[in-house]
Design a protein around this motif. Structure first.
Motif, PDB file in Angstrom:
ATOM      1  N   GLU A  84      -3.051   3.904  -2.890  1.00 41.01           N
ATOM      2  CA  GLU A  84      -3.139   3.003  -3.928  1.00 41.01           C
ATOM      3  C   GLU A  84      -2.505   1.566  -3.445  1.00 41.01           C
ATOM      4  O   GLU A  84      -1.388   1.649  -2.646  1.00 41.01           O
ATOM      5  CB  GLU A  84      -2.336   3.356  -5.107  1.00 41.01           C
ATOM      6  N   ILE A  85      -2.894   0.547  -3.999  1.00 43.26           N
ATOM      7  CA  ILE A  85      -2.201  -0.845  -3.742  1.00 43.26           C
ATOM      8  C   ILE A  85      -1.427  -1.138  -5.130  1.00 43.26           C
ATOM      9  O   ILE A  85      -2.164  -1.075  -6.047  1.00 43.26           O
ATOM     10  CB  ILE A  85      -3.100  -1.927  -3.354  1.00 43.26           C
ATOM     11  N   VAL A  86      -0.227  -1.508  -5.123  1.00 42.42           N
ATOM     12  CA  VAL A  86       0.596  -1.944  -6.141  1.00 42.42           C
ATOM     13  C   VAL A  86       1.503  -3.070  -6.164  1.00 42.42           C
ATOM     14  O   VAL A  86       1.468  -3.543  -5.014  1.00 42.42           O
ATOM     15  CB  VAL A  86       1.481  -0.779  -6.635  1.00 42.42           C
ATOM     16  N   TYR A  87       1.930  -3.625  -6.922  1.00 46.22           N
ATOM     17  CA  TYR A  87       2.487  -4.881  -6.583  1.00 46.22           C
ATOM     18  C   TYR A  87       4.235  -4.539  -7.053  1.00 46.22           C
ATOM     19  O   TYR A  87       4.524  -4.287  -8.187  1.00 46.22           O
ATOM     20  CB  TYR A  87       2.055  -6.007  -7.466  1.00 46.22           C
ATOM     21  N   GLU A 111       5.249  -3.688 -10.630  1.00 43.24           N
ATOM     22  CA  GLU A 111       4.911  -2.142 -11.060  1.00 43.24           C
ATOM     23  C   GLU A 111       5.987  -1.152 -10.324  1.00 43.24           C
ATOM     24  O   GLU A 111       6.451  -1.707  -9.385  1.00 43.24           O
ATOM     25  CB  GLU A 111       3.522  -1.865 -10.495  1.00 43.24           C
ATOM     26  N   ASP A 112       6.253  -0.103 -10.854  1.00 43.47           N
ATOM     27  CA  ASP A 112       7.119   0.960 -10.248  1.00 43.47           C
ATOM     28  C   ASP A 112       6.126   1.618  -9.216  1.00 43.47           C
ATOM     29  O   ASP A 112       4.910   1.659  -9.299  1.00 43.47           O
ATOM     30  CB  ASP A 112       7.555   1.882 -11.236  1.00 43.47           C
ATOM     31  N   GLU A 147       0.816  -0.981   0.087  1.00 39.90           N
ATOM     32  CA  GLU A 147      -0.054  -0.207   0.127  1.00 39.90           C
ATOM     33  C   GLU A 147       0.858   1.252  -0.006  1.00 39.90           C
ATOM     34  O   GLU A 147       1.848   1.196   0.753  1.00 39.90           O
ATOM     35  CB  GLU A 147      -0.828  -0.005   1.243  1.00 39.90           C
ATOM     36  N   VAL A 148       0.759   2.164  -0.888  1.00 44.16           N
ATOM     37  CA  VAL A 148       1.644   3.215  -1.067  1.00 44.16           C
ATOM     38  C   VAL A 148       0.591   4.515  -0.737  1.00 44.16           C
ATOM     39  O   VAL A 148      -0.560   4.549  -0.956  1.00 44.16           O
ATOM     40  CB  VAL A 148       1.979   3.819  -2.434  1.00 44.16           C
ATOM     41  N   VAL A 149       1.131   5.625  -0.154  1.00 44.03           N
ATOM     42  CA  VAL A 149       0.458   7.009   0.099  1.00 44.03           C
ATOM     43  C   VAL A 149       1.313   7.959  -0.262  1.00 44.03           C
ATOM     44  O   VAL A 149       2.378   8.028  -0.339  1.00 44.03           O
ATOM     45  CB  VAL A 149       0.095   6.844   1.702  1.00 44.03           C
ATOM     46  N   CYS A 150       0.407   9.138  -0.626  1.00 45.88           N
ATOM     47  CA  CYS A 150       1.092  10.216  -1.118  1.00 45.88           C
ATOM     48  C   CYS A 150       1.285  11.073   0.171  1.00 45.88           C
ATOM     49  O   CYS A 150       0.261  11.204   0.910  1.00 45.88           O
ATOM     50  CB  CYS A 150       0.201  11.009  -2.007  1.00 45.88           C
ATOM     51  N   PRO A 151       2.758  11.374   0.469  1.00 48.51           N
ATOM     52  CA  PRO A 151       2.750  12.431   1.703  1.00 48.51           C
ATOM     53  C   PRO A 151       2.276  13.742   1.814  1.00 48.51           C
ATOM     54  O   PRO A 151       2.042  14.123   3.004  1.00 48.51           O
ATOM     55  CB  PRO A 151       4.122  12.295   1.717  1.00 48.51           C
ATOM     56  N   ALA A 197       6.069  11.573  -5.799  1.00 48.72           N
ATOM     57  CA  ALA A 197       6.364   9.994  -5.649  1.00 48.72           C
ATOM     58  C   ALA A 197       5.721   9.594  -4.345  1.00 48.72           C
ATOM     59  O   ALA A 197       5.903  10.484  -3.077  1.00 48.72           O
ATOM     60  CB  ALA A 197       7.823  10.016  -5.509  1.00 48.72           C
ATOM     61  N   MET A 198       5.020   8.656  -4.502  1.00 49.89           N
ATOM     62  CA  MET A 198       3.990   8.178  -3.304  1.00 49.89           C
ATOM     63  C   MET A 198       5.111   7.379  -2.589  1.00 49.89           C
ATOM     64  O   MET A 198       6.119   6.892  -2.946  1.00 49.89           O
ATOM     65  CB  MET A 198       2.942   7.191  -3.633  1.00 49.89           C
ATOM     66  N   VAL A 199       5.141   6.810  -1.160  1.00 47.61           N
ATOM     67  CA  VAL A 199       5.816   6.129  -0.437  1.00 47.61           C
ATOM     68  C   VAL A 199       5.066   4.990   0.172  1.00 47.61           C
ATOM     69  O   VAL A 199       3.899   4.834   0.076  1.00 47.61           O
ATOM     70  CB  VAL A 199       6.302   7.089   0.912  1.00 47.61           C
ATOM     71  N   ILE A 200       5.794   3.969   0.339  1.00 48.68           N
ATOM     72  CA  ILE A 200       5.140   2.677   0.898  1.00 48.68           C
ATOM     73  C   ILE A 200       4.591   3.001   2.457  1.00 48.68           C
ATOM     74  O   ILE A 200       5.316   3.254   3.336  1.00 48.68           O
ATOM     75  CB  ILE A 200       6.083   1.395   1.000  1.00 48.68           C
ATOM     76  N   ARG A 201       3.288   2.636   2.409  1.00 52.39           N
ATOM     77  CA  ARG A 201       2.641   2.783   3.935  1.00 52.39           C
ATOM     78  C   ARG A 201       2.676   1.334   4.707  1.00 52.39           C
ATOM     79  O   ARG A 201       2.990   1.217   5.829  1.00 52.39           O
ATOM     80  CB  ARG A 201       1.246   3.112   3.797  1.00 52.39           C
ATOM     81  N   GLU A 202       2.702   0.251   3.936  1.00 51.17           N
ATOM     82  CA  GLU A 202       2.761  -0.987   4.582  1.00 51.17           C
ATOM     83  C   GLU A 202       2.667  -2.170   3.493  1.00 51.17           C
ATOM     84  O   GLU A 202       2.209  -1.876   2.157  1.00 51.17           O
ATOM     85  CB  GLU A 202       1.623  -1.539   5.479  1.00 51.17           C
ATOM     86  N   ILE A 203       3.341  -3.353   3.749  1.00 47.46           N
ATOM     87  CA  ILE A 203       3.426  -4.327   2.818  1.00 47.46           C
ATOM     88  C   ILE A 203       2.343  -5.266   3.170  1.00 47.46           C
ATOM     89  O   ILE A 203       2.010  -5.753   4.540  1.00 47.46           O
ATOM     90  CB  ILE A 203       4.955  -5.033   3.052  1.00 47.46           C
ATOM     91  N   LEU A 204       1.521  -5.626   2.222  1.00 46.23           N
ATOM     92  CA  LEU A 204       0.145  -6.231   2.312  1.00 46.23           C
ATOM     93  C   LEU A 204       0.357  -7.756   2.377  1.00 46.23           C
ATOM     94  O   LEU A 204       1.189  -8.292   1.451  1.00 46.23           O
ATOM     95  CB  LEU A 204      -0.757  -5.888   1.534  1.00 46.23           C
ATOM     96  N   THR A 205      -0.018  -8.629   3.473  1.00 44.58           N
ATOM     97  CA  THR A 205       0.295 -10.086   3.594  1.00 44.58           C
ATOM     98  C   THR A 205      -1.192 -10.428   3.844  1.00 44.58           C
ATOM     99  O   THR A 205      -2.110  -9.890   4.236  1.00 44.58           O
ATOM    100  CB  THR A 205       1.243 -10.326   4.714  1.00 44.58           C
ATOM    101  N   GLU A 206      -1.307 -11.969   3.299  1.00 42.45           N
ATOM    102  CA  GLU A 206      -2.435 -12.455   3.694  1.00 42.45           C
ATOM    103  C   GLU A 206      -2.803 -12.892   5.141  1.00 42.45           C
ATOM    104  O   GLU A 206      -1.871 -12.857   5.852  1.00 42.45           O
ATOM    105  CB  GLU A 206      -2.450 -13.929   2.860  1.00 42.45           C
TER     106      GLU A 206
END
Length: 53
Positions: free
Chosen positions: A22-25, A29-30, A12-16, A40-49
């Motif tokens: 947004e959720i990207v892979y 994806e860049d 999950e990436v977020v605009c500071p 540039a957006m920054v990573i908020r968290e890595i999503l896991t099952e």
């Protein structure tokens, strides 16, 4: 303990600036630029099952 990570991890990436998210892979994806602020957006968290709140 040593969880094996896949080649394509959902993050999950977020605009500071405006907090647009947004959720990207990664590696598929860049990390995108914010469509509203064009920075540039920054990573908020890595999503896991299996995550629960």
């Amino acid at each position: 303990m040593g969880q094996k990570r896949s080649k394509r991890d959902a993050v999950e990436v977020v605009c500071p600036k405006c907090k647009h998210t947004e959720i990207v892979y990664i590696q598929a994806e860049d990390i995108p630029r914010c469509p509203q602020c064009n920075i540039a957006m920054v990573i908020r968290e890595i999503l896991t099952e299996g995550k629960s709140y």
